[in-house]
Design an enzyme around this catalytic site. Structure first.
Site, PDB file in Angstrom:
ATOM      1  CG  ASN A 114       7.831   0.620  39.177  1.00  0.00           C
ATOM      2  OD1 ASN A 114       8.963   0.360  38.768  1.00  0.00           O
ATOM      3  ND2 ASN A 114       6.736   0.118  38.606  1.00  0.00           N
ATOM      4  CE  LYS A 162       5.758   2.196  35.802  1.00  0.00           C
ATOM      5  NZ  LYS A 162       4.488   2.316  35.126  1.00  0.00           N
ATOM      6  CG  HIS A 169       3.973  -3.300  37.215  1.00  0.00           C
ATOM      7  ND1 HIS A 169       3.596  -2.903  35.962  1.00  0.00           N
ATOM      8  CD2 HIS A 169       3.926  -2.198  38.000  1.00  0.00           C
ATOM      9  CE1 HIS A 169       3.321  -1.602  35.994  1.00  0.00           C
ATOM     10  NE2 HIS A 169       3.525  -1.158  37.217  1.00  0.00           N
ATOM     11  CD  GLU A 216       4.394  -0.663  33.129  1.00  0.00           C
ATOM     12  OE1 GLU A 216       5.533  -0.811  33.602  1.00  0.00           O
ATOM     13  OE2 GLU A 216       3.735   0.392  33.238  1.00  0.00           O
ATOM     14  CD  GLU A 261       0.479  -0.190  40.318  1.00  0.00           C
ATOM     15  OE1 GLU A 261       0.950   0.935  40.465  1.00  0.00           O
ATOM     16  OE2 GLU A 261       1.046  -1.083  39.665  1.00  0.00           O
ATOM     17  N   GLY A 303       0.191   5.293  34.066  1.00  0.00           N
ATOM     18  CA  GLY A 303       0.893   6.067  33.042  1.00  0.00           C
ATOM     19  C   GLY A 303      -0.033   6.822  32.107  1.00  0.00           C
ATOM     20  CB  SER A 324      -1.995   8.669  36.994  1.00  0.00           C
ATOM     21  OG  SER A 324      -1.753   8.087  35.720  1.00  0.00           O
TER      22      SER A 324
HETATM   23  P1  PGA Z   1       2.406   5.676  37.084  1.00  0.00           P
HETATM   24  O1  PGA Z   1       2.870   4.164  37.302  1.00  0.00           O
HETATM   25  O2  PGA Z   1       2.444   6.351  38.446  1.00  0.00           O
HETATM   26  O3  PGA Z   1       3.391   6.263  36.127  1.00  0.00           O
HETATM   27  O4  PGA Z   1       1.017   5.641  36.558  1.00  0.00           O
HETATM   28  C1  PGA Z   1       2.444   3.421  38.411  1.00  0.00           C
HETATM   29  C2  PGA Z   1       2.980   2.008  38.334  1.00  0.00           C
HETATM   30  O5  PGA Z   1       3.072   1.469  37.245  1.00  0.00           O
HETATM   31  O6  PGA Z   1       3.324   1.397  39.374  1.00  0.00           O
END
Ligand code: PGA
Length: 249
Positions: A12, A14, A97, A99, A166, A172, A207
């Site tokens: 992803n 983003k 997601h 976010e 997640e 992140g 992560s």
């Molecule tokens: P990250 O993001 O691997 O940077 O923690 C995962 C995600 O948001 O799908």
């Protein structure tokens, strides 16, 4: 457990990546080293979908989008509909997601309507679920996950679906859930999915990196990863793919 036996490693991107970075990534990445064990997918921003589509297909990499609107067409300025994603060569679409839930304020009901629109046009949603740190500390993780999965009630049987667990506190942040937490939570997610009649592949996200991928991908009930930061560079994304092949073969 799902019928799909291969692990899915999905990147992803983003809101990252311009044309030159996409070209550099594809020049450096190479082919899927073990298509029998691992499926690879990439979710770049909308602006890169068309330009990456053919080349990724020739590399054996599936294409996905990070969001979609829940209407077919019309006066919805700034939105992208499922048909447009199909037209660009997408198979997957990330929905729910954290976010988008926390920054854009997307509700469970909105996410379900986006799933319906996606299914109508043959897209496979990757439904993201996860608890915040506060929720985990308060012991309500399973309640939150069950609420987020409840949007699957009444969904068409056999509709293509992948779920990504997640933990919000692991996205992140460089923190990952322990293998015990991952195993326990994935068992709960599979149990809920089975109860809802939609058992499917369940990915872990938060992560994931080349250093922890083999251990995470070896946890029972984990059938792939949704990778953010570490999917932006071809070498680290490929290292995660290779670690997964090692974990599953
Ligand atoms: P990250 O993001 O691997 O940077 O923690 C995962 C995600 O948001 O799908």
């Amino acid at each position: 457990m799902s019928n799909e036996t291969r692990h899915l490693i999905a990147g992803n991107w983003k809101m990252n990546g311009a044309l030159q970075e996409a070209k550099d990534f594809m020049d450096a990445f190479g082919q899927n080293p073990s298509p029998d064990h691992v499926e690879i997918a990439l979710m770049p921003p909308f602006t890169l979908l068309h330009s990456m589509s053919d080349r990724l297909a020739s590399m054996g990499i599936m294409l996905g989008a990070q969001n979609v609107y829940n209407e077919d067409k019309g006066a919805f300025t700034g939105s992208i509909c499922p048909l447009m994603l199909r037209d660009a060569g997408c198979h997957y679409v990330i929905l729910g997601h954290s976010e988008r839930r926390s920054i854009i304020g997307e509700s469970n009901a909105k996410i379900r309507s986006k799933m319906n629109a996606s299914w109508l046009h043959g897209l496979e949603p990757i439904l993201c679920i996860g608890e915040t740190l506060e929720q985990r500390e308060n012991g309500v993780t399973n309640i939150i996950l069950a609420e987020q999965l409840a949007i699957l009630k009444g969904a068409p049987k056999g509709a293509p679906l992948t779920v990504a667990y997640e933990p919000v506190w692991a996205i992140g942040t460089g923190k990952t859930a322990s293998t015990e937490q991952v195993t326990e939570t994935h068992a709960f997610v599979h149990q809920e999915l089975q109860r809802l009649g939609h058992d499917c592949r369940v990915l872990y996200g938060g992560s994931v990196n080349p250093g922890n991928a083999e251990e995470l991908m070896s946890c029972p009930g984990v059938e792939g990863a949704l990778v953010g930061g570490a999917s932006l560079k071809a070498d680290s994304f490929m290292d995660i793919v290779n670690a997964t092949v090692k974990a599953v073969s």
